[in-house]
Design a protein around this motif. Structure first.
Motif, PDB file in Angstrom:
ATOM      1  N   VAL A 478     -12.325  -1.730   4.877  1.00  0.00           N
ATOM      2  CA  VAL A 478     -11.011  -1.328   5.820  1.00  0.00           C
ATOM      3  C   VAL A 478     -10.960  -2.261   6.987  1.00  0.00           C
ATOM      4  N   PRO A 479     -10.043  -3.166   7.392  1.00  0.00           N
ATOM      5  CA  PRO A 479     -10.302  -3.815   8.387  1.00  0.00           C
ATOM      6  C   PRO A 479      -9.973  -2.913   9.962  1.00  0.00           C
ATOM      7  N   ILE A 480     -10.634  -3.069  11.002  1.00  0.00           N
ATOM      8  CA  ILE A 480     -10.475  -2.517  12.212  1.00  0.00           C
ATOM      9  C   ILE A 480      -9.043  -2.592  12.657  1.00  0.00           C
ATOM     10  N   THR A 481      -8.417  -1.708  13.378  1.00  0.00           N
ATOM     11  CA  THR A 481      -7.033  -1.830  13.739  1.00  0.00           C
ATOM     12  C   THR A 481      -6.791  -2.912  14.868  1.00  0.00           C
ATOM     13  N   ASP A 482      -5.764  -3.566  14.808  1.00  0.00           N
ATOM     14  CA  ASP A 482      -5.074  -4.365  15.690  1.00  0.00           C
ATOM     15  C   ASP A 482      -4.462  -3.622  16.602  1.00  0.00           C
ATOM     16  N   ASP A 483      -4.763  -3.175  17.844  1.00  0.00           N
ATOM     17  CA  ASP A 483      -3.964  -2.487  18.682  1.00  0.00           C
ATOM     18  C   ASP A 483      -3.622  -3.226  20.034  1.00  0.00           C
ATOM     19  N   LEU A 506      -2.907   2.083   5.710  1.00  0.00           N
ATOM     20  CA  LEU A 506      -4.234   1.706   5.202  1.00  0.00           C
ATOM     21  C   LEU A 506      -5.242   2.869   4.386  1.00  0.00           C
ATOM     22  N   GLN A 507      -5.020   4.035   5.300  1.00  0.00           N
ATOM     23  CA  GLN A 507      -5.722   5.044   4.668  1.00  0.00           C
ATOM     24  C   GLN A 507      -5.310   6.350   5.245  1.00  0.00           C
ATOM     25  N   LEU A 508      -5.425   7.673   4.739  1.00  0.00           N
ATOM     26  CA  LEU A 508      -4.918   8.772   5.076  1.00  0.00           C
ATOM     27  C   LEU A 508      -6.330   9.627   5.095  1.00  0.00           C
ATOM     28  N   VAL A 509      -6.687  10.588   6.100  1.00  0.00           N
ATOM     29  CA  VAL A 509      -7.702  11.516   6.031  1.00  0.00           C
ATOM     30  C   VAL A 509      -6.977  12.782   6.273  1.00  0.00           C
ATOM     31  N   ASP A 525      -4.928  12.409   9.520  1.00  0.00           N
ATOM     32  CA  ASP A 525      -5.172  11.377  10.308  1.00  0.00           C
ATOM     33  C   ASP A 525      -4.798  10.027   9.575  1.00  0.00           C
ATOM     34  N   VAL A 526      -4.014   9.236  10.514  1.00  0.00           N
ATOM     35  CA  VAL A 526      -3.427   7.847   9.804  1.00  0.00           C
ATOM     36  C   VAL A 526      -4.073   6.762  10.262  1.00  0.00           C
ATOM     37  N   ILE A 527      -4.514   5.817   9.365  1.00  0.00           N
ATOM     38  CA  ILE A 527      -4.937   4.623   9.783  1.00  0.00           C
ATOM     39  C   ILE A 527      -4.174   3.500   9.376  1.00  0.00           C
ATOM     40  N   VAL A 572       3.104  15.570   9.421  1.00  0.00           N
ATOM     41  CA  VAL A 572       4.166  15.272   8.513  1.00  0.00           C
ATOM     42  C   VAL A 572       5.348  16.308   8.729  1.00  0.00           C
ATOM     43  N   SER A 573       6.251  15.862   9.522  1.00  0.00           N
ATOM     44  CA  SER A 573       7.519  16.822   9.590  1.00  0.00           C
ATOM     45  C   SER A 573       8.416  16.927   8.436  1.00  0.00           C
ATOM     46  N   SER A 574       8.573  15.745   7.735  1.00  0.00           N
ATOM     47  CA  SER A 574       9.331  15.782   6.553  1.00  0.00           C
ATOM     48  C   SER A 574       8.830  14.804   5.334  1.00  0.00           C
ATOM     49  N   GLY A 575       9.221  14.954   4.340  1.00  0.00           N
ATOM     50  CA  GLY A 575       8.813  14.009   3.310  1.00  0.00           C
ATOM     51  C   GLY A 575       7.526  13.956   3.072  1.00  0.00           C
ATOM     52  N   VAL A 576       6.943  12.805   2.406  1.00  0.00           N
ATOM     53  CA  VAL A 576       5.542  12.318   1.956  1.00  0.00           C
ATOM     54  C   VAL A 576       5.337  11.113   2.506  1.00  0.00           C
ATOM     55  N   ILE A 577       3.927  11.024   2.876  1.00  0.00           N
ATOM     56  CA  ILE A 577       3.496   9.430   3.284  1.00  0.00           C
ATOM     57  C   ILE A 577       2.438   9.085   2.373  1.00  0.00           C
ATOM     58  N   ARG A 578       2.408   7.839   2.164  1.00  0.00           N
ATOM     59  CA  ARG A 578       1.478   7.667   0.980  1.00  0.00           C
ATOM     60  C   ARG A 578       0.600   6.539   1.469  1.00  0.00           C
TER      61      ARG A 578
END
Length: 956
Positions: A478-483, A506-509, A525-527, A572-578
């Motif tokens: 998984v590449p490091i984040t470009d911030d 990229l990933q969810l924790v 946690d979202v990456i 996550v306030s609404s819906g779903v994240i994948r």
């Protein structure tokens, strides 16, 4: 050949630099990096620890002389200093290193050549140890080193295998480590079979001279030893011990590193000369005690000077406290020599003469160092005096105790009996009186305080994702984040716009585990592959905002960076994240803009503090959208006059509209910039951002003011800050100080608030002079202004100025109130006297003794009066007899004493407001209605008896 310490040091460096191609590296700071704990740097290898752990080395061969301080921690020599001839709190470590270049063979050969051929130490006086292995850890003996020494020419009767304790080196419980080989010097010149028995025996007759460490392992937290990526060499030899050997001295204190300081002590203190006798702190020998004091002072002043040159000041926290304690020990030793004040500061030039060539920073502010020490000594002497008084007051409360509990010690320490008293002074005073101290309980108290303090510290560590997840992410590629997008924002006329960007999940924790999707109502946690969210760093809090996908909305509550991954902590306030979702990022722009203004304002404040105070060193900061907090050290006190000057310079920089520029540079280049500021104990990457202010000074010429290493987000022009006011100051007279400030509209509102409070005070001043305004109304106005000081944000300078003015007004209000109350009391008493029939008055009234006595004294032509105040459980009675009655034998004390038998727990006494007991006498006791009725009867009887006596005398 005469070997001076400067020549010895330079010979070592030249040998490795000129003959063996080692690069000369300056000594690192004695103040550790943030990640290296809270103890002083105590070994030469500290600055190279990251290289031992696998980071690339800039140079393969290095040599230097490292400043080391050993106070606290695993290597703590403090308690031994003064009691022997070789221990020191500050020493210099002559060191040579190889980072993945040469190893054991070359290191041993270089060491032997320098000692025997350059310094000309006889080989027959040198004994060598090597690692003998450890069966428990399954480590084999270091026969390679043994054979190398044999090849060099060291005989077997001068070679000795030793165990882990002596020949396996590490910095602590974890970190780089490895087997070592040590070279020892025989001071006795006895046959080898006798001398070798003294090696590592604790004897001063054969002492360690040089330690050659072969870094092969890293000790993990579980005790396991894992091989390092590359093999390294780390050698260290104490300059003080080598100097004593080459100058043929048995004591380090007899060398030119200490003797000039000792001679100066003799001259200044006029104590008996130094004889070099050893003795412990409890030694009864007078000369041994004096010599111990000489060694303590000469050692400690070197450490103190080194610390001050690093910008460290005596204070209450961690290293500051250790420096202060060291000063106190030195001041105490000076008292043992009966030295006049000022000894320690007068020794600083001698230290600079000895060490200034090797460490140029000592030569920058010598007078400043002396001023700090003088101020510390004056404070110390005052604290000793105050501490003794407080300690005695405590013992008066505790009684004849033989042991102080932890609670009792803490009561004294925090100022329960007057001023706060340091724990070390409490221990000294207790020792003087042969009183024991429950040290374990005191440590518990200290730990509890540290835990409470830690909750309010600027820097707090947050647990984001476990290290196991980090490893999995890296393993998965998984590449490091470009911030870099966090810096992409536009501004026009002070209005900022941060455009939304598109990114990929990229990933969810969730619950410390990787997952494919997260439902509404859950936290995760979202990456992402890229982000514009600023993660908490450099004192600036992280951004907030939302992440939207085609199927869900996420609220970003916090952002942290871990091993290059920007971790968005979300709800996550609404819906779903994948995983794999395409998403749009939206920053809370007002929140970010507040942080940007306050971060730039922090740089402005740092610059202005240095302009006004001159010796400011930043310790930390906390930047939020609503305010900024700035920790720093400086030696002087932060006065209101200085604060006003700082705010004036800040206002000029904001008004002038200086451009705020950010550029990327190599760290090694950035720290060479003129007037650049950065944190000495911060860990910086190889590439850093430099933030600077520029303005047009005259014509086309531009000038740079503030220059700092910083990766935070900033406004583009200082004018966009609008305003800045300092709202609070803590530790104004301490070593570490803290300023809190607000900017923008909040700063404008603070100034408006100050004007409102001023107007109210002016109105109050006017009302005081108006006789028609009663004191109760004034008190209500006073309460309203007090509430303003509590509830409103106010500029610190204005607050203090207004508070001083308000305090004067309050005095006048209370004077007016007292006058009004006195007038009311006068009228009440006068009315009782005028309306009461009979020869004397006995009545109920609430009163304070002082006021009632003054009123009764002021009323003319009055009759005797007895007043009872039964408002409280223990009541008060006053008996007042005018002088005309006294002349005929009616006196207050006898009259009131006649009633005392009717009152339980009665006590009669004179008044300090009118001590004539014939006129005024007081009684206290358990008073109620029934008791007063009984007193009335007795009072009437006493008066009648007096009156009948007067009648008889008249008839006669």
């Amino acid at each position: 050949m005469r070997w001076g310490s400067k020549h010895i040091r330079q010979t070592f460096i030249d040998f490795f630099n000129k003959q063996h191609d080692h690069v000369i590296i300056p000594s690192s700071s004695i103040i550790p990096k943030k990640s290296d704990g809270t103890y002083f740097v105590n070994a030469g290898m500290n600055q190279f620890k990251s290289i031992f752990l696998g980071h690339p080395a800039t140079h393969r061969r290095v040599v230097n002389s490292q400043k080391c301080v050993r106070i606290g921690g695993k290597h703590n020599d403090l308690d031994d200093v003064g009691s022997d001839l070789c221990h020191h709190t500050f020493f210099e470590m002559l060191g040579s290193w190889s980072f993945g270049d040469y190893f054991k063979k070359e290191a041993c050969a270089m060491a032997w050549e320098l000692l025997t051929s350059v310094y000309r130490i006889p080989p027959s006086r040198l004994y060598v140890t090597y690692f003998g292995g450890d069966q428990q850890l399954r480590l084999q003996p270091d026969h390679q080193s043994r054979d190398i020494w044999r090849d060099i020419g060291v005989k077997d009767d001068h070679l000795l295998p030793c165990g882990m304790a002596d020949n396996f080196w590490d910095m602590g419980d974890t970190g780089p480590c490895g087997p070592c080989t040590e070279i020892h010097y025989d001071h006795t010149n006895v046959p080898p079979d006798q001398a070798i028995k003294l090696v590592n025996s604790g004897s001063n007759l054969v002492t360690e001279l040089w330690n050659l460490v072969f870094m092969q392992y890293n000790r993990e937290s579980n005790g396991a030893l894992n091989a390092l990526p590359e093999q390294h060499v780390d050698t260290g030899m104490g300059l003080e011990r080598l100097t004593a050997l080459l100058q043929n001295k048995k004591s380090n204190y007899d060398t030119d590193l200490f003797l000039p300081i000792i001679k100066h002590i003799e001259k200044y203190s006029r104590a008996a000369g130094y004889k070099g006798q050893c003795g412990s702190a409890t030694d009864t020998s007078h000369q041994a005690g004096l010599d111990r004091a000489y060694r303590v002072i000469s050692d400690h002043v070197r450490t103190i000077t080194i610390c001050l040159a690093e910008g460290l000041l005596p204070g209450n926290d961690d290293l500051q406290q250790k420096l202060r304690m060291l000063m106190h020990r030195a001041f105490n030793a000076a008292s043992d020599l009966k030295s006049p004040p000022g000894l320690l500061s007068n020794l600083i030039p001698s230290v600079i003469e000895s060490l200034g060539e090797a460490y140029p920073e000592l030569q920058h502010y010598p007078q400043h160092f002396q001023d700090i020490v003088n101020a510390a000594e004056e404070n110390y002497r005052q604290k000793i005096t105050n501490g003794r008084h407080c300690f005695q007051r405590a013992l008066q409360k505790y009684g004849s105790v033989k042991r102080l509990t932890g609670d009792q010690v803490w009561e004294i320490h925090v100022g329960r009996f007057g001023d706060s008293v340091s724990l070390d002074l409490i221990a000294d005073l207790a020792t003087e009186l042969h009183i024991q101290v429950d040290e374990e309980a005191v440590i518990v108290k200290m730990t509890e305080k540290k835990e409470r303090d830690a909750q309010g510290r600027i820097y707090t560590e947050k647990t984001v994702i476990p290290s196991s997840i980090e490893l999995i992410l890296k393993h998965m590629g998984v590449p490091i984040t470009d911030d870099s997008y966090k810096y992409l924002y536009q501004s026009e006329n002070g209005v900022y716009e941060i455009s939304s960007i598109r990114s990929n999940v990229l990933q969810l924790v969730k619950d410390n585990s990787l997952c494919e999707s997260v439902e509404g109502g859950e936290r995760c946690d979202v990456i992402l592959d890229k982000t514009q969210f600023y993660s908490e760093a450099g004192g600036q809090v992280s951004d907030k905002g939302t992440i939207k996908t085609g199927t869900g909305v996420i609220e970003v509550e916090d952002v942290q960076t871990v091993a290059g991954y920007v971790v968005h902590r979300c709800f996550v306030s609404s819906g779903v994240i994948r995983v794999g979702d395409l998403c749009t990022l939206h920053i809370n722009q007002d929140y970010r803009f507040g942080c940007m203004c306050n971060h730039t304002a922090t740089h402005v404040l740092n610059y202005c503090l240095n302009e006004v105070l001159g010796d400011v060193k930043q310790q930390g900061s906390k930047i939020t959208p609503t305010k900024l907090s700035f920790d720093f050290t400086c030696s002087g006190n932060l006065t209101l006059k200085a604060l006003q000057k700082i705010e004036d310079i800040v206002a000029d920089i904001i008004k002038n509209g200086q451009k705020v520029l950010r550029r990327e540079m190599m760290y090694s280049d950035a720290i060479t910039l003129s007037h650049v500021r950065y944190l000495n104990n911060e860990m910086y990457p190889s590439t850093v951002y430099v933030v600077s202010f520029e303005h047009n000074a005259s014509g086309d010429r531009s000038e740079v003011t503030s220059v700092e290493l910083c990766g935070g987000t900033h406004v583009h022009n200082t004018r966009d800050i609008q305003d800045l006011v300092i709202t609070s100051v803590s530790g104004a007279q301490a070593a570490t100080k803290n300023l809190t400030a607000v900017t923008g509209l909040t700063a404008k509102q603070a100034m408006i608030n100050a004007t409102r409070v001023k107007d109210q005070i002016v109105q109050l001043e006017s009302d005081i002079g108006n006789d028609e305004v009663v004191s109760d109304i004034l008190l209500n106005l006073e309460t309203n202004i007090e509430r303003c000081f509590t509830d409103l944000v106010l500029p610190k300078v204005k607050r203090e100025q207004l508070k001083t003015r308000f305090d004067k007004v309050k005095v006048k209000i209370h004077q007016k109130r007292n006058k009004d109350e006195k007038n009311d009391l006068y009228q009440k008493v006068k009315n009782i006297l005028d309306t009461t029939n009979g020869p004397f008055v006995l009545d109920f009234m609430q009163f304070r003794v002082k006021e009632i006595v003054q009123v009764l004294d002021s009323i003319p032509d009055k009759k005797p009066i007895i007043l009872f105040n039964v408002e409280k459980k223990i009541g008060t009675c006053i008996c007042y007899v005018p002088q005309d009655y006294q002349l005929h034998g009616l006196v207050a004390d006898k009259w009131l004493n006649s009633m005392a038998c009717k009152v339980r727990n009665s006590q009669c006494f004179s008044s300090r407001y009118n001590s004539d007991t014939k006129t005024v006498f007081l009684m206290t006791g358990s008073l109620d209605i029934d008791t007063v009725d009984q007193c009335r009867t007795v009072a009437q009887l006493h008066f009648q008896q007096w009156a009948s006596t007067q009648h008889t005398m008249t008839n006669t």
